[in-house]
Scaffold this active site. Structure first.
Site, short mmCIF file in Angstrom:
data_model
loop_
_atom_site.label_atom_id
_atom_site.label_comp_id
_atom_site.label_asym_id
_atom_site.label_seq_id
_atom_site.Cartn_x
_atom_site.Cartn_y
_atom_site.Cartn_z
N GLU A 293 0.88 -1.16 0.00
CA GLU A 293 0.00 0.00 0.00
C GLU A 293 0.92 1.21 0.00
OE1 GLU A 293 -1.86 2.95 0.95
OE2 GLU A 293 -2.73 2.07 2.79
N CYS A 327 -2.13 9.33 3.15
CA CYS A 327 -1.79 9.02 1.76
C CYS A 327 -2.98 9.24 0.83
CB CYS A 327 -1.25 7.60 1.64
SG CYS A 327 -2.31 6.39 2.39
#
Ligand code: ADP
Length: 504
Positions: A293, A327
């Protein structure tokens, strides 16, 4: 439902006894002195939790010092076990793997549910840890604890356990082959490597499905935020060795040890693209499964007919969350040329009214969002460099971008950056190519929808066009934003091997 052998649960029972003392105040959201408190973790001084207990540091290794990003003060000094602790963790996880895999899934689900209960009971302590080591505001810290707990709750459900236990028959009789069945087995030892921006939730999102699936885990938190991971492991009502944590300043030594270990069958990583790709390369040598990720640079598009107050409100909420250090934060703001002036004024007014830069441990004024510190001075320098690059390229700084030192730090710390609003940003500028990871609002005009969609999709990353995730949904990126999904029932599959058996 079968019970797991009581012997396995001894360590857990002792933790539950400890926990009972902190339940009343913690469940009201206040911190206490329970095992997940800053004080208890600092007192222990152990930077590794292996086989159900603290692990000493490597001989001669410098300790790992945890600093408060706002005050600069020392939060804890932990032993740093480095590569030897990583090897010990692998051995503990490998040793616990067979018994845990043989424990009925319903019992594993029940344990994950008790783990969620333990987090609820320690919620105040855990939030205080996130404020102290991560510089999170009280609101962001409480939200992260709830978010982490939601993954444990989700992977404790009967639906999740049924997904693990599902048996799929395959009728092969038309070819004279009888019936086959497909069942699922845990992949084995999982290495989980997590970042500092959601140190509790990212780890919970990995360990909850792994543990339910029957895997055992070795985990490495970021050096900046090791305490929340150690707290999560200490609160786990699981047999020793099922969840192990190694905090270290030498990430590469620990990472290399696990990537080279044949016993580690899977790596799951959240962090920067460069590190993730390097881990994937190293993991290939021993044929490990890989989930990554990685970063993103989410676009936020304001069209000519947009509801401007709603757009301003949405952008402020998404970008100010964790001071821009997420993010999925909208880092590229495209505004239709006809509304650039109106939107810029409304956003500047919104920032003046809603953003309250300062001490994350202090509640902001009513209706305002506290903007706390960035994680360290390197993060502050990066934000400043990206703003300078934009200004050099012709962008305009409308407001913000200054650093506010903490009152009691002698001007050396604080790391609070006032929210910066820039106009005239172009796709070539670093702000539109790299994650600023800070409270920066770079605005760029566009003329047609076709143009802006093309520009929005032009980067090699693709993580999110949403502001929130949920334990029930599969989350993850495309291209250089990652491989695989976390959350929901698909979030269990990376931890499960399919096994085909032909009957008769
Ligand atoms: P960030 O820029 O957000 O700090 P990183 O990718 O550097 O992102 O960090 C994410 C996680 O990866 C942290 O736990 C960090 O310690 C770890 N990490 C960094 N370098 C390595 C490496 N070479 N091997 C294994 N883990 C690493």
């Amino acid at each position: 439902m079968q019970r797991a052998a009581p012997r396995l649960w001894g360590a857990a029972a002792s933790w539950r006894r400890h926990l009972a003392t902190g339940v009343t105040s913690a469940s009201r959201g206040r911190s206490s002195d329970g095992p997940a408190s800053v004080a208890a973790l600092a007192r222990s001084g152990a930077g590794a939790y292996v086989g159900g207990g603290g692990q000493p540091g490597a001989p001669g290794a410098a300790p790992l010092v945890v600093h408060n990003p706002y005050t600069g003060g020392r939060v804890a000094t932990l032993s740093d076990g480095g590569a030897p602790a990583a090897a010990a963790a692998t051995a503990a996880a490998a040793g616990a793997a067979a018994a845990w895999a043989a424990t009925p899934t319903a019992d594993r689900a029940a344990a994950v549910g008790r783990w969620a209960d333990a987090l609820d009971a320690a919620a105040g302590d855990l939030a205080a840890v996130l404020v102290a080591e991560g510089g999170k505001t009280l609101a962001d810290a409480a939200a992260e604890v709830a978010y982490a707990t939601s993954y444990l709750r989700y992977y404790a459900t009967a639906a999740a356990a049924a997904h693990v236990d599902a048996v799929t028959p395959i009728d092969l009789s038309d070819g004279g082959g009888g019936t086959g069945v497909v069942t699922k087995e845990p992949v084995g030892v999982v290495a989980a490597i997590t970042p500092w921006n959601f140190p509790l939730a990212m780890l919970a999102r990995k360990v909850a499905p792994a543990v339910l699936a029957g895997c055992t885990v070795v985990a490495k938190p970021a050096a900046e935020t090791p305490l929340s991971a150690l707290a999560l492991a200490r609160l786990a009502p699981l047999p020793p060795g099922v969840v192990n944590v190694v905090a270290t300043a030498d990430a590469a030594a620990v990472g290399d040890t696990w990537m080279a270990a044949g016993a580690v069958r899977k790596v799951t990583f959240t962090g920067s693209t460069g590190v993730g790709v390097g881990l994937a390369r190293a993991a290939a040598g021993t044929g490990k499964r890989v989930s990554l990720e990685l970063g993103g640079l989410a676009p936020f598009i304001v069209t000519a007919d947009a509801d401007l107050p709603a757009a301003v409100g949405g952008l402020l909420a998404a970008r100010l969350r964790c001071s821009g250090q997420t993010c999925i934060s909208p880092g590229r703001v495209y505004v239709h040329r006809s509304v650039v002036g109106a939107f810029t004024s409304a956003l500047a007014e919104g920032l003046a009214a809603a953003a309250a830069p300062g001490d994350p441990a202090v509640e902001p004024p009513d209706g305002a969002t506290r903007v706390g510190p960035l994680i360290h001075s390197g993060a502050v320098h990066k934000v400043q460099a990206l703003i300078r690059d934009a200004l050099d390229g012709g962008a305009t700084l409308v407001t913000g971008g200054t650093v506010v030192p903490a009152a009691d730090s002698g001007g050396d710390a604080g790391h609070v950056v006032t929210p910066a609003l820039l106009t005239g940003v172009t796709d070539r500028m670093r702000l539109f190519r790299e994650e600023a990871f800070g409270p920066v609002f770079p605005l760029s005009p566009f003329d047609t929808l076709e143009e802006v969609v093309g520009r929005a999709n032009s980067l090699p990353v693709g993580l999110a066009a949403v502001a929130l995730s949920d334990a029930r949904v599969p989350f993850g990126g495309v291209r250089l934003s990652g491989v695989g999904r976390e959350g929901g029932l698909p979030g269990l599959d990376p931890y499960l091997e399919l096994k085909y058996t032909l009957l008769g």
